[in-house]
Design a protein around this motif. Structure first.
Motif, mmCIF file in Angstrom:
data_model
loop_
_atom_site.group_PDB
_atom_site.id
_atom_site.type_symbol
_atom_site.label_atom_id
_atom_site.label_comp_id
_atom_site.label_asym_id
_atom_site.label_seq_id
_atom_site.Cartn_x
_atom_site.Cartn_y
_atom_site.Cartn_z
ATOM 1 N N THR A 8 0.808 -1.217 0.000
ATOM 2 C CA THR A 8 0.000 0.000 0.000
ATOM 3 C C THR A 8 0.842 1.268 0.000
ATOM 4 O O THR A 8 0.509 2.253 -0.663
ATOM 5 C CB THR A 8 -0.927 0.026 1.233
ATOM 6 N N SER A 9 1.959 1.264 0.736
ATOM 7 C CA SER A 9 2.716 2.511 0.909
ATOM 8 C C SER A 9 4.210 2.242 1.091
ATOM 9 O O SER A 9 4.631 1.106 1.314
ATOM 10 C CB SER A 9 2.179 3.275 2.132
ATOM 11 N N PRO A 88 5.274 -0.944 -3.474
ATOM 12 C CA PRO A 88 3.869 -0.515 -3.491
ATOM 13 C C PRO A 88 3.294 -0.575 -4.899
ATOM 14 O O PRO A 88 3.956 -0.213 -5.885
ATOM 15 C CB PRO A 88 3.948 0.931 -2.990
ATOM 16 N N ARG A 190 1.898 9.089 -1.077
ATOM 17 C CA ARG A 190 2.527 7.882 -0.513
ATOM 18 C C ARG A 190 3.999 8.076 -0.217
ATOM 19 O O ARG A 190 4.571 7.347 0.598
ATOM 20 C CB ARG A 190 2.350 6.697 -1.459
ATOM 21 N N SER A 195 2.745 10.304 5.805
ATOM 22 C CA SER A 195 1.471 9.911 5.201
ATOM 23 C C SER A 195 1.078 8.509 5.651
ATOM 24 O O SER A 195 1.910 7.619 5.783
ATOM 25 C CB SER A 195 1.574 9.961 3.673
ATOM 26 N N GLN A 198 -3.269 4.906 3.336
ATOM 27 C CA GLN A 198 -3.316 5.038 1.890
ATOM 28 C C GLN A 198 -4.271 4.005 1.291
ATOM 29 O O GLN A 198 -4.499 2.932 1.875
ATOM 30 C CB GLN A 198 -1.908 4.845 1.308
#
Length: 421
Positions: A8-9, A88, A190, A195, A198
Motif C-alpha cells: 500500500t505505501s 507498493p 505515498r 502519510s 493510503q
C-alpha cells in the motif's frame, strides 16, 4: 509509520532515501552547471588569469564531485533496500501505457543514479584533476589508468547519461504532479513524510517490458552520443575546467643542416611541459617543433656541437586548459607563435648539457638543458629536463604567487636521432 514498505505505501527508510537522493541530485546539477560555465571562461583565450575565478571553479567542481560520490553510494543503498522490500502497487494499473511509462522511468532513474556519478568518477580518476573529491580515500579508482582516451570516453558517457537522467527526472516529476493535480490520487502522497491510511492498490502483475523499454532508451541515448561524437574528446560541456592532461609522443618536423658534417635527424621525440596548478601536476606536449642538431662526440669534456629548436606554441596539447594557455596573460600565442632555443652542446665529465638561450613571448633568458645520451653507432637516444620559471617570460603575471599556479615549469625532452648521411 513503519520503516518497511507494504503493498500500500512506502516505509520511512524508502522515503528517506528518496528525498535524500532528490536533495543531492538537485544540488549536483546547479553546482555542475555553474562550475562548467566558469570552466568555459577559464578555457577562453581572453581569460585574464583571475585567481578568484579559478578558486571559485575549483570549489564548485570539488563540491559537484563530492556530491556525485554521495549520490552513487546513496543510490546503491537505496537499490539494496528496494530489493529487500515489497514494492507498493500502482494505483491505476489498468492504464497500460501510463503504467509502462511510469515503470520505465523508474528503471531509468535507478540505473542513471548509479551510472551518472560512476561515469563522472571514472572520468575524474582517469585524469590528473585539479579539483579533488573531498574525502580521505584518494582520487584514483582500481583498474582505471591515467589515460586521455579513457577520460574522453567516460567524460562523453557522463555527459550523455546526465542528460538521460535529467529527462527521466523531468518525466518523473511531471508524472507525480499529474497524479496529484489532475488525477487527485495518492501516488505522490505515498512518498510524503508521515502519510498514512493510503488506498489499497488493485491486484496487478509486472512484466519485463518497462526494463526493455528503459534499455532501449539508454541504447538510443548512447547511439546518439556516438553519432555526434561525444566519446571522442569533443567538448561535452560537462566537465572539469582543468582536469585534462595530454601526454603524447609525436614525431616532430625536423630540419637538418645539410652543410654540417655532424648533422643529426630526429626520428621520434617528445617535447613536453608540466606545471603545478592547484596542487596537481598538469602535463602536456607540443606536437609541432623543429630541430637543427650538429653534434660530434669528443673524446674529452668540451664543445660537442650546437642545437637550435623552434617550437610552435599553438601546438601545445594541454587538455582543456590549452585554450587558456594561449591567452594574453600566458603564452599570448597570437602575438608570439613560436619559441626558440639556441644552445651550444658541451660534453661534461659526467653527461652533457646544452647551454644557451630560450626565447618565449619575446623574452630571452639564459637556459641550460642537462641531458643523458646513449650513443649506439649512428643512433643517439637523448633525455633531459629543462626547468624554467614562468615569471621570467611574463607568463601568468596576474598570478604573482604559487597559490594557483606554480612558478616552476618542467620541460622534459626525449628523442631518438640518426646521423644524417
Amino acid at each position: 509509520m513503519s520503516r518497511a514498505n507494504t503493498f500500500t505505501s512506502y516505509g520511512n527508510v524508502a522515503k528517506t532515501f528518496h528525498w535524500l537522493t532528490a536533495l543531492l541530485i538537485f544540488s549536483a546539477f546547479p553546482l555542475g552547471y555553474i562550475a562548467n560555465e566558469l570552466a568555459h571562461e577559464i578555457q577562453s583565450p581572453e581569460f585574464d588569469g583571475s585567481q578568484a575565478v579559478i578558486a571559485r571553479a575549483t570549489l564548485l567542481f570539488s563540491l559537484h564531485k563530492t556530491v556525485g560520490v554521495a549520490v552513487f553510494f546513496t543510490a546503491l543503498l537505496r537499490i539494496l533496500w528496494a530489493l529487500s522490500q515489497p514494492k507498493p502497487g500502482l494505483l491505476h494499473p489498468d492504464r497500460k501505457a501510463e503504467a509502462l511509462a511510469a515503470e520505465m522511468v523508474h528503471w531509468l532513474l535507478y540505473g542513471s543514479l548509479v551510472a551518472v556519478p560512476l561515469s563522472g568518477w571514472i572520468h575524474h580518476a582517469a585524469t590528473t584533476g585539479f579539483a579533488p573529491i573531498w574525502w580521505p580515500f584518494g582520487q584514483n579508482l582500481p583498474f582505471v589508468p591515467k589515460s586521455d582516451h579513457a577520460a574522453d570516453f567516460f567524460g562523453g558517457l557522463h555527459w550523455v547519461l546526465v542528460w538521460t537522467l535529467a529527462a527521466s527526472l523531468g518525466l518523473h516529476i511531471a508524472g507525480a504532479l499529474k497524479h496529484h493535480v489532475i488525477d487527485r490520487d495518492a501516488t505522490l502522497r505515498r512518498m510524503l513524510p508521515g502519510s498514512s491510511n493510503q488506498p489499497q492498490p488493485p491486484a496487478q502483475s509486472h512484466s519485463l517490458m518497462p526494463l526493455l523499454a528503459a534499455l532501449a532508451v539508454w541504447a538510443g541515448a548512447l547511439g546518439g552520443g556516438a553519432v555526434i561524437g561525444v566519446f571522442g574528446g569533443h567538448d561535452h560541456s560537462h566537465g572539469n575546467a582543468q582536469d585534462h592532461s595530454t601526454e603524447g609522443t609525436v614525431a616532430p618536423v625536423v630540419a637538418v643542416d645539410p652543410a654540417a658534417g655532424g648533422g643529426w635527424a630526429v626520428q621520434s621525440g617528445t617535447l613536453g611541459l608540466s606545471v603545478t596548478q592547484m596542487g596537481s601536476v598538469i602535463s602536456g606536449s607540443f606536437s609541432e617543433w623543429a630541430a637543427v642538431i650538429n653534434f660530434e662526440d669528443p673524446a674529452a669534456p668540451g664543445p660537442a656541437g650546437d642545437v637550435e629548436v623552434t617550437v610552435s606554441i599553438p601546438s601545445l596539447e594541454l587538455g582543456s586548459v590549452a585554450g587558456q594557455a594561449m591567452g594574453a596573460d600566458y603564452f599570448d600565442s597570437a602575438n608570439f607563435p613560436t619559441a626558440l632555443f639556441k644552445a651550444d652542446i658541451e660534453k661534461l665529465a659526467a653527461g652533457y648539457q646544452a647551454a644557451g638561450t630560450l626565447t618565449i613571448k619575446g623574452q630571452t633568458v639564459p637556459a641550460t638543458l642537462p641531458f643523458s645520451l646513449d650513443l649506439q653507432g649512428d643512433t643517439a637516444m637523448m633525455a633531459g629536463t629543462l626547468t624554467l620559471n614562468r615569471l621570467d617570460f611574463g607568463i601568468g603575471k596576474s598570478l604573482p604567487d604559487e597559490t594557483s599556479l606554480g612558478f616552476a615549469v618542467e620541460v622534459p625532452v626525449e628523442l631518438v636521432a640518426k646521423r644524417a648521411e
